[in-house]
Motif scaffolding. Structure first.
Motif, PDB file in Angstrom:
ATOM      1  N   LYS A 157      -5.215   3.697   4.634  1.00 45.36           N
ATOM      2  CA  LYS A 157      -6.664   3.753   4.836  1.00 45.36           C
ATOM      3  C   LYS A 157      -7.389   3.177   3.625  1.00 45.36           C
ATOM      4  CE  LYS A 157     -10.455   7.038   5.670  1.00 45.36           C
ATOM      5  NZ  LYS A 157     -10.796   8.481   5.853  1.00 45.36           N
ATOM      6  N   ARG A 158      -6.932   3.536   2.416  1.00 46.63           N
ATOM      7  CA  ARG A 158      -7.556   2.999   1.209  1.00 46.63           C
ATOM      8  C   ARG A 158      -7.391   1.492   1.118  1.00 46.63           C
ATOM      9  NH1 ARG A 158      -5.267   7.729  -0.931  1.00 46.63           N
ATOM     10  NH2 ARG A 158      -3.512   6.577  -1.857  1.00 46.63           N
ATOM     11  N   ALA A 159      -6.332   0.970   1.741  1.00 44.26           N
ATOM     12  CA  ALA A 159      -6.090  -0.472   1.729  1.00 44.26           C
ATOM     13  C   ALA A 159      -6.906  -1.217   2.771  1.00 44.26           C
ATOM     14  CB  ALA A 159      -4.605  -0.742   1.954  1.00 44.26           C
ATOM     15  N   GLY A 160      -7.624  -0.470   3.636  1.00 45.28           N
ATOM     16  CA  GLY A 160      -8.473  -1.131   4.621  1.00 45.28           C
ATOM     17  C   GLY A 160      -7.958  -1.100   6.039  1.00 45.28           C
TER      18      GLY A 160
ATOM     19  N   GLN B 194      -3.140   7.963   4.324  1.00 42.84           N
ATOM     20  CA  GLN B 194      -4.198   7.928   3.324  1.00 42.84           C
ATOM     21  C   GLN B 194      -4.125   6.634   2.501  1.00 42.84           C
ATOM     22  OE1 GLN B 194      -6.697   9.886   2.923  1.00 42.84           O
ATOM     23  NE2 GLN B 194      -6.179  11.696   4.130  1.00 42.84           N
ATOM     24  N   ALA B 195      -2.937   6.228   2.121  1.00 41.66           N
ATOM     25  CA  ALA B 195      -2.789   5.008   1.325  1.00 41.66           C
ATOM     26  C   ALA B 195      -3.186   3.774   2.123  1.00 41.66           C
ATOM     27  CB  ALA B 195      -1.349   4.883   0.833  1.00 41.66           C
TER      28      ALA B 195
ATOM     29  N   PRO C 296      -3.081   0.134  -3.407  1.00 41.45           N
ATOM     30  CA  PRO C 296      -4.013  -0.078  -2.287  1.00 41.45           C
ATOM     31  C   PRO C 296      -5.015  -1.190  -2.551  1.00 41.45           C
ATOM     32  CG  PRO C 296      -3.715   2.260  -2.698  1.00 41.45           C
ATOM     33  CD  PRO C 296      -3.052   1.536  -3.830  1.00 41.45           C
ATOM     34  N   ALA C 297      -5.442  -1.368  -3.800  1.00 42.10           N
ATOM     35  CA  ALA C 297      -6.412  -2.420  -4.101  1.00 42.10           C
ATOM     36  C   ALA C 297      -5.811  -3.798  -3.846  1.00 42.10           C
ATOM     37  CB  ALA C 297      -6.877  -2.295  -5.550  1.00 42.10           C
TER      38      ALA C 297
ATOM     39  N   ALA D 160       0.804  -1.225   0.000  1.00 44.45           N
ATOM     40  CA  ALA D 160       0.000   0.000   0.000  1.00 44.45           C
ATOM     41  C   ALA D 160       0.834   1.271   0.000  1.00 44.45           C
ATOM     42  CB  ALA D 160      -0.934   0.011   1.217  1.00 44.45           C
TER      43      ALA D 160
ATOM     44  N   THR E 168      -9.278  -7.063   7.659  1.00 40.58           N
ATOM     45  CA  THR E 168      -9.787  -5.762   7.241  1.00 40.58           C
ATOM     46  C   THR E 168     -10.118  -4.929   8.470  1.00 40.58           C
ATOM     47  OG1 THR E 168     -10.713  -6.748   5.239  1.00 40.58           O
ATOM     48  CG2 THR E 168     -11.536  -4.570   5.877  1.00 40.58           C
TER      49      THR E 168
ATOM     50  N   ARG F  29      -5.517  -4.259  -0.148  1.00 44.71           N
ATOM     51  CA  ARG F  29      -6.808  -4.594   0.466  1.00 44.71           C
ATOM     52  C   ARG F  29      -7.142  -6.075   0.257  1.00 44.71           C
ATOM     53  NH1 ARG F  29     -11.579  -2.183   2.294  1.00 44.71           N
ATOM     54  NH2 ARG F  29     -10.740  -0.081   2.011  1.00 44.71           N
TER      55      ARG F  29
END
Length: 897
Positions: free
Chosen positions: A761-764, A758-759, A721-722, A679, A734, A725
């Motif tokens: 967070k986007r990853a969960g 921020q990164a 990030p996807a 991430a 998660t 996640r």
């Protein structure tokens, strides 16, 4: 195929590392032999008929058989070949190195001797292939790899064919009409149905060598038609017209290789012989082209020659100096340049003769030198004259005692005055060798690398007149075990006392026999464990002798007796502020010194205590006309130099990688750590830092033997990030809570931390940022999940000076760099031991690269970027040159103000 796929029940795919004309290459693990290998998967084109598909698969089988038929150390062998379902694959060794394409893109054209040596090894591969009846058909820079050991390997015999018609191989292409290869490097007969013979490979080699020397291919048409026409009809421009100085012998050889008629070209054996001769400079030319890695040239009566660069921390930091001579040990590649005459305001001068300097050095090529490499004197600097003063401005110097010198500026200062047991010397082609400085060679290892023996050169003396004795090296080590000395870099403790923490603490005693002195000229180090590059450790302050009569220790400001070109006449340092003055050492023996030259009469070093004051001092001195520079790259940034100032700015990559540490004891699930590493957006962190630099995804910084680019998790420069996640979801984590800490005083630390938050967070992840005061930061690292960005610093150009201190389980028990990741992994520790037990520096480099990868696979740290450092120097100073770790002054030349 995806990451984790298993082929043939044996080969697990780990990372996609490249693609070629016949398929995609993966790094994989061979479960049966427990080793890393390269697996090449056939890329079958879509839309083929069954007959075409069968023919295409037959081509792949022939690639395996062609490569397996060849036996040469210059050709990549095939371990295995098979098919997994409809997917055929080859298994080959996993090489550590860079292709010629990567080297040319990074460093530009090669020095002629190095280019000749590289091409000669390609010829040897072709000799073996042609004798077996095999034509490569696609020799070009991407298919020539230079390994970490310095050996050339020819890649991709996948477009080869058997010349002998009995094999029935035919053209390895989807149709019998299209020529196989790359247009810029293809022989004329390939376009006129003249057939495929070994002579075509020699033409392709000629195109490759032409580009290696000049930076461009022989023909550069904008279309395929133009390129084909050029190869068949146009004459090649002589390479010396593009690179003056190559000489007629190069023109003659290249034009023969590029002859239109295959019969006019030399065969591979004849070409190898010609190239071998060009790789060995004529004896009479050696004094004019030799290079040394130190630059403080003596007043010598002998004629002109070149010079060398600088080191940091122990080995490569930044600059040191000049005004008619200059500074300290490092690395370089020679290249001619000229200045007009003139004398400097400081009194030194240059008479206008042509000089030789090194624009770049390649410490990643470090190998062991010979006794001949270790002989003095260092070459004189063309046209340089004695005299003058150089002012050096630093923001924080702490000591003039080499036994306590760990910070970059302290080490640079030490190198002006002190010689070490060994040193790093750069040759004219930019390659670097470990040589003897006070010793007569780089050292002899025995007992599997546990015992190292050095023989001193005769007649060595300190500036006091006292002789240098073998026992002085034992005393130098013993005195640094006193608690008064710094433990920031405990390399000698680790090597001589072992890896157990208590024994490495300050105040320990040197074990009996650890440093033996059978006579006054023989020093024997007996290590606690094998070490392939121990001799490199002795090229810095750890290798400086101190006479037994000297008992001073910190906080004394007095300097021990010196052995180098200068002696310290004044040392007034307190709290990072003060002045140090150096004057000539009349007892320095330049005839035994292979690394140093010295022209300035004196150096004055001002330490101001902070960068802001240092910048003002540097500007003031420059305005007054004094030649001025810095040791360590500050104090003015690239954009801080006024346009009308008498200053200029040089740049170089740092000797460290900024990284985030991941606490493996708090984040015990490897999938969670991998999600963190996937991430974090390295490129965005770099941009948030407000500095210049280069994104990196591995731990060994540039210039370290074995350093090579890879991205274990394939997250790219801006993270993924996807994918992170998906890893987190797959682990059922998660929403995992993370504490990400950063130092409250760190430049742009808050901006970097917010980018990471921020990164993540986007990853969960659920992330809490924690700003920690600098005095408490390192006391509380056990309570952070992730923290950074910290500088992972290599104090020497070898992996042993970085990776064990940060990531071996042993390091958590000792001093020096702490294992902040709390990593305790048997695979990493075993790989560290394996690297230490390597038979030589080059092999060790390849093994340190494997340690780097193992640590990354554990996601114990997340490298983000290597900063670009700015070095401010007077415009009047000439001969300054950047290498991978700083700037060095290679020619003592002051011009104008």
């Amino acid at each position: 195929m995806d990451n984790g796929a298993v082929l043939g029940g044996r080969y697990t795919l780990r990372e996609r590392i490249g693609a070629g004309g016949m398929g995609v290459v993966w790094r994989a693990t061979d479960a049966r032999l427990d080793r890393q290998v390269a697996v090449k998967l056939l890329s079958v084109p879509a839309g083929l008929t069954e007959a075409e598909r069968a023919r295409f698969l037959g081509m792949f089988v022939r690639e395996a058989r062609a490569a397996a038929a060849l036996e040469s150390s210059y050709i990549v062998p095939v371990f295995d070949h098979s098919a997994d379902g409809d997917t055929p694959y080859l298994v080959m060794p996993l090489l550590s190195g860079r292709t010629l394409r990567e080297l040319l893109d990074t460093y530009g054209p090669m020095e002629p001797a190095r280019a000749a040596e590289t091409a000669a090894q390609v010829c040897r591969a072709l000799v073996a292939a042609h004798r077996a009846g095999i034509v490569h058909r696609d020799i070009k820079p991407p298919n020539v790899m230079v390994t970490a050991e310095g050996t050339v390997k020819v890649l991709d015999f996948g477009v080869a064919k058997f010349v002998d018609a009995r094999t029935g191989a035919g053209h390895l292409t989807a149709t019998t009409d299209a020529p196989v290869g790359t247009l810029h490097y293809m022989a004329p007969e390939r376009f006129t149905r003249g057939g495929d013979t070994g002579a075509g490979d020699l033409y392709s080699l000629g195109c490759t060598l032409y580009e290696t020397l000049t930076g461009t291919t022989p023909f550069t048409g904008a279309s395929a038609a133009v390129l084909m026409y050029s190869h068949v009809h146009e004459e090649v421009r002589r390479p010396s017209a593009l690179r003056p100085g190559l000489g007629a012998v190069w023109d003659e050889l290249l034009l023969r290789l590029l002859a239109k008629d295959p019969a006019d070209r030399p065969d591979a054996t004849a070409a190898a012989t010609a190239l071998d001769a060009l790789a060995r400079p004529a004896p009479e030319a050696a004094p004019a082209t030799a290079a040394t890695s130190y630059v403080l040239a003596p007043p010598r009566r002998t004629g002109p020659a070149p010079v060398r660069p600088a080191r940091r921390r122990l080995w490569a930091a930044a600059a040191a100096a000049v005004a008619a001579g200059a500074l300290a040990a490092a690395l370089a590649v020679t290249q001619p340049w000229r200045d007009t005459g003139g004398s400097g305001a400081a009194g030194g001068g240059f008479d206008g003769a042509a000089g030789t300097v090194a624009p770049a050095a390649h410490p990643e090529t470090l190998t062991e030198g010979t006794a001949a490499d270790s002989r003095g004197p260092a070459p004189a600097v063309n046209g340089a004259r004695r005299g003058g003063r150089v002012a050096v401005v630093e923001s924080s110097l702490t000591t003039v005692d080499p036994g306590n010198a760990q910070a970059a500026g302290d080490v640079k200062l030490s190198q002006l005055a002190y010689r070490s047991l060994t040193g790093l010397k750069t040759l004219p082609d930019g390659t670097v060798r470990l040589v003897g400085d006070l010793a007569d060679g780089p050292g002899a290892a025995s007992d599997g690398g546990r015992t190292w023996t050095f023989r001193l050169k005769p007649g060595l003396r300190y500036d006091t007149g006292e002789p240098v004795r073998a026992g002085d090296f034992a005393h130098a080590v013993e005195r640094t075990l006193d608690p008064a000395f710094s433990t920031d870099d405990d390399l000698m403790r680790r090597r001589l006392l072992g890896l157990s923490g208590a024994e490495r603490m300050s105040g320990a005693e040197l074990p009996s026999g650890a440093v033996g002195t059978p006579d006054d000229r023989t020093v024997v180090f007996r290590l606690a464990a094998p070490c392939a590059d121990f001799g490199v450790a002795l090229s810095g302050p750890s290798g400086v002798p101190v006479p037994r009569s000297w008992t001073g220790k910190p906080p004394s400001a007095q300097a021990p007796p010196t052995t180098g070109p200068y002696k310290i006449t004044k040392a007034d340092l307190s709290g990072g502020k003060g002045t140090v003055e150096l004057a000539r050492n009349p007892r320095w023996q330049p005839d035994s010194d292979p690394l140093r030259t010295a022209y300035p009469d004196r150096f004055t070093v001002e330490s101001t205590g902070d960068a802001s004051t240092a910048g003002k001092t540097l500007l003031s001195l420059a305005e007054s006309g004094v030649p001025v520079m810095t040791f360590t790259g500050g104090p003015l940034g690239r954009d801080s130099v006024p346009a009308d100032a008498r200053l200029r700015t040089l740049t170089a990559p740092a000797w460290y990688a900024r990284s985030y540490f991941v606490n493996t004891r708090r984040l015990t699930d490897p999938a969670v750590r991998r999600a963190v590493a996937t991430a974090i957006p390295a490129g965005q962190v770099l941009r948030a830092s407000g500095v210049s630099g280069t994104v990196t995804h591995h731990l060994l910084p540039p210039g370290v033997v074995g350093s090579r680019g890879f991205d274990v998790f394939g997250a790219g420069d801006d993270g993924d990030p996807a994918a992170a996640r998906a890893l987190l979801d797959g682990a059922g984590r998660t929403g995992q809570k993370l504490t990400v800490a950063y130092r409250s005083d760190q430049f742009h630390g808050a901006a970097q931390a917010e980018t990471v938050r921020q990164a993540l967070k986007r990853a969960g992840f659920t992330v809490t940022l924690l700003a920690v005061a600098p005095e408490k930061f390192y006391q509380d690292t056990a309570s952070y999940d992730v923290f950074g960005s910290e500088a992972l610093t290599a104090s020497l150009p070898v992996g042993s000076s970085l990776l064990p201190d940060y990531f071996s389980a042993h390091s958590a028990q000792g001093l020096g760099h702490v294992n902040w990741s709390r990593l305790a992994d048997a695979g990493v520790d075993g790989a560290v031991d394996d690297a230490d037990a390597a038979p030589d520096i080059r092999t060790a480099g390849a093994r340190w690269a494997a340690v780097d990868r193992r640590v990354m696979e554990q996601a114990a740290a997340v490298p983000v970027y290597v900063p670009t450092l700015a070095f401010t120097v007077s415009k009047s100073l000439r001969g300054l040159q950047t290498d991978g770790y700083g700037v060095s002054a290679l020619r003592a030349c002051v011009q104008g103000g």
